[in-house]
Design an enzyme around this catalytic site. Sequence first.
Site, PDB file in Angstrom:
ATOM      1  N   MET A  41     -45.757 118.539 -44.827  1.00 55.16           N
ATOM      2  CA  MET A  41     -46.620 117.569 -44.147  1.00 55.16           C
ATOM      3  C   MET A  41     -47.577 116.953 -45.172  1.00 55.16           C
ATOM      4  O   MET A  41     -48.652 116.455 -44.808  1.00 55.16           O
ATOM      5  CB  MET A  41     -47.399 118.251 -43.025  1.00 55.16           C
ATOM      6  CG  MET A  41     -46.466 118.833 -41.961  1.00 55.16           C
ATOM      7  SD  MET A  41     -47.221 118.973 -40.339  1.00 55.16           S
ATOM      8  CE  MET A  41     -48.543 120.092 -40.687  1.00 55.16           C
ATOM      9  N   GLY A  47     -48.511 125.978 -53.507  1.00 52.73           N
ATOM     10  CA  GLY A  47     -47.493 126.614 -52.661  1.00 52.73           C
ATOM     11  C   GLY A  47     -46.302 125.674 -52.451  1.00 52.73           C
ATOM     12  O   GLY A  47     -45.142 126.062 -52.619  1.00 52.73           O
ATOM     13  N   HIS A  48     -46.594 124.404 -52.092  1.00 55.16           N
ATOM     14  CA  HIS A  48     -45.505 123.432 -51.924  1.00 55.16           C
ATOM     15  C   HIS A  48     -44.767 123.218 -53.247  1.00 55.16           C
ATOM     16  O   HIS A  48     -43.547 123.103 -53.276  1.00 55.16           O
ATOM     17  CB  HIS A  48     -46.058 122.077 -51.484  1.00 55.16           C
ATOM     18  CG  HIS A  48     -46.769 122.072 -50.176  1.00 55.16           C
ATOM     19  ND1 HIS A  48     -48.137 121.900 -50.077  1.00 55.16           N
ATOM     20  CD2 HIS A  48     -46.311 122.217 -48.910  1.00 55.16           C
ATOM     21  CE1 HIS A  48     -48.471 121.918 -48.805  1.00 55.16           C
ATOM     22  NE2 HIS A  48     -47.396 122.125 -48.082  1.00 55.16           N
ATOM     23  N   GLY A 158     -41.956 128.262 -46.916  1.00 58.78           N
ATOM     24  CA  GLY A 158     -42.822 129.283 -47.498  1.00 58.78           C
ATOM     25  C   GLY A 158     -42.953 130.484 -46.577  1.00 58.78           C
ATOM     26  O   GLY A 158     -42.985 130.343 -45.346  1.00 58.78           O
ATOM     27  N   ASP A 161     -45.936 130.857 -43.772  1.00 57.29           N
ATOM     28  CA  ASP A 161     -45.761 130.665 -42.327  1.00 57.29           C
ATOM     29  C   ASP A 161     -44.628 131.595 -41.890  1.00 57.29           C
ATOM     30  O   ASP A 161     -43.499 131.157 -41.666  1.00 57.29           O
ATOM     31  CB  ASP A 161     -45.436 129.208 -42.028  1.00 57.29           C
ATOM     32  CG  ASP A 161     -46.599 128.303 -42.407  1.00 57.29           C
ATOM     33  OD1 ASP A 161     -47.644 128.377 -41.754  1.00 57.29           O
ATOM     34  OD2 ASP A 161     -46.468 127.552 -43.386  1.00 57.29           O
ATOM     35  N   GLN A 164     -42.928 130.847 -38.586  1.00 55.06           N
ATOM     36  CA  GLN A 164     -42.194 129.583 -38.683  1.00 55.06           C
ATOM     37  C   GLN A 164     -40.834 129.784 -39.352  1.00 55.06           C
ATOM     38  O   GLN A 164     -39.802 129.332 -38.857  1.00 55.06           O
ATOM     39  CB  GLN A 164     -43.025 128.562 -39.453  1.00 55.06           C
ATOM     40  CG  GLN A 164     -42.261 127.290 -39.804  1.00 55.06           C
ATOM     41  CD  GLN A 164     -43.135 126.224 -40.411  1.00 55.06           C
ATOM     42  OE1 GLN A 164     -43.852 125.533 -39.700  1.00 55.06           O
ATOM     43  NE2 GLN A 164     -43.088 126.060 -41.718  1.00 55.06           N
ATOM     44  N   LEU A 195     -52.818 130.022 -50.243  1.00 51.40           N
ATOM     45  CA  LEU A 195     -53.000 128.573 -50.317  1.00 51.40           C
ATOM     46  C   LEU A 195     -52.584 127.937 -48.996  1.00 51.40           C
ATOM     47  O   LEU A 195     -51.586 128.318 -48.397  1.00 51.40           O
ATOM     48  CB  LEU A 195     -52.161 127.980 -51.456  1.00 51.40           C
ATOM     49  CG  LEU A 195     -52.533 128.395 -52.872  1.00 51.40           C
ATOM     50  CD1 LEU A 195     -51.909 127.442 -53.879  1.00 51.40           C
ATOM     51  CD2 LEU A 195     -54.042 128.422 -53.080  1.00 51.40           C
TER      52      LEU A 195
HETATM   53  O1  PAF Z   1     -44.781 124.011 -42.726  1.00 50.55           O
HETATM   54  C1  PAF Z   1     -44.984 122.790 -42.545  1.00 50.55           C
HETATM   55  O2  PAF Z   1     -45.603 122.082 -43.338  1.00 50.55           O
HETATM   56  C2  PAF Z   1     -44.442 122.128 -41.281  1.00 50.55           C
HETATM   57  O3  PAF Z   1     -44.543 122.977 -40.188  1.00 50.55           O
HETATM   58  C3  PAF Z   1     -42.995 121.597 -41.448  1.00 50.55           C
HETATM   59  C4  PAF Z   1     -42.006 122.723 -41.674  1.00 50.55           C
HETATM   60  C5  PAF Z   1     -42.941 120.609 -42.589  1.00 50.55           C
HETATM   61  C6  PAF Z   1     -42.564 120.871 -40.164  1.00 50.55           C
HETATM   62  O4  PAF Z   1     -43.415 119.802 -39.873  1.00 50.55           O
END
Ligand code: PAF
Length: 292
Positions: A41, A47-48, A158, A161, A164, A195
């Site tokens: 997002m 982290g990303h 990651g 989450d 998730q 992070l």
């Molecule tokens: O982890 C995130 O940033 C969001 O939940 C994702 C997986 C991009 C879905 O919008």
Amino acid sequence: MAALKTDRRAPLVVTEQVSQMRQIVWQAQTRGSRVGLVPTMGALHAGHLSLIQAAREQCDFVVVSIFVNPTQFGPQEDFAKYPRNLEVDLKLCGEAGADVVFHPSVETIYPQGFATFVEVAGLSDVLEGKFRPGHFRGVTTVVLKLLNIVPADFAYFGQKDYQQQTIIRRMSAELNLPVEIRVCPTIREPDGLALSSRNVYLNADERRSALALSRCLHRARDQITGGRRDVANIRHEMFDELAKTSRVHAEYATLVHPDTLEEQSEFLPRLVGVVAARVGATRLIDNLIIEA
Ligand code: PAF
């Protein structure tokens, strides 16, 4: 003497269009490239970048999606003020080795009258699902859409989450998605704070208080690896540790089964500590896999 040009990759391509995005992936796969997708997002942090780097190492062609997904935010949540900085994000994506950034508009992903959602029942209703009703329905719907638009060989998420990634792996398996989900470790600040794009909301006092999340997880881990087996007591101590910290409003702090996410009272050789709290006005989550 002119500096040698060492970067042989083509410049970063940015597209907002579904058809163009699909065509780019199709062309890469026709050339024999393994394609990796890193859904984000935006508001990218280390982290990303670790996900993009993993994709870079394991794939031939890397797509990063940047889309602040409205359907995963509740009506009282921070969708409107969620940090957005496309220019910085694009620079970071290029430096980390992405080939393409997919940056669709909300109307592209959710055209007028959009009515189709996908939901992993059960797993989506516990922990985060209790405090954020509908959140995972939004996440699974957008991730499925992104994987249909970017039919990647690998998709990167990651461990930060934890719930998730558990839900996305389950969706992917149960819907026979032709993608391999890869999960990368949580990246932490040197003092332990995981992070998160939301850390930018914290003032200095809140930043200090936020350490209670990682602290209670690491304590639980040390106790279990040190031989304690009274899981129900450890769970309560985790919650108390969080709840007693000033500026922290604890939502949950518990030990769960790594796959079912069911709260555990008995010892298991592999447990996951999961915590969520509001620190000031900022909601943070963290987790730790605990192997005895
Ligand atoms: O982890 C995130 O940033 C969001 O939940 C994702 C997986 C991009 C879905 O919008």
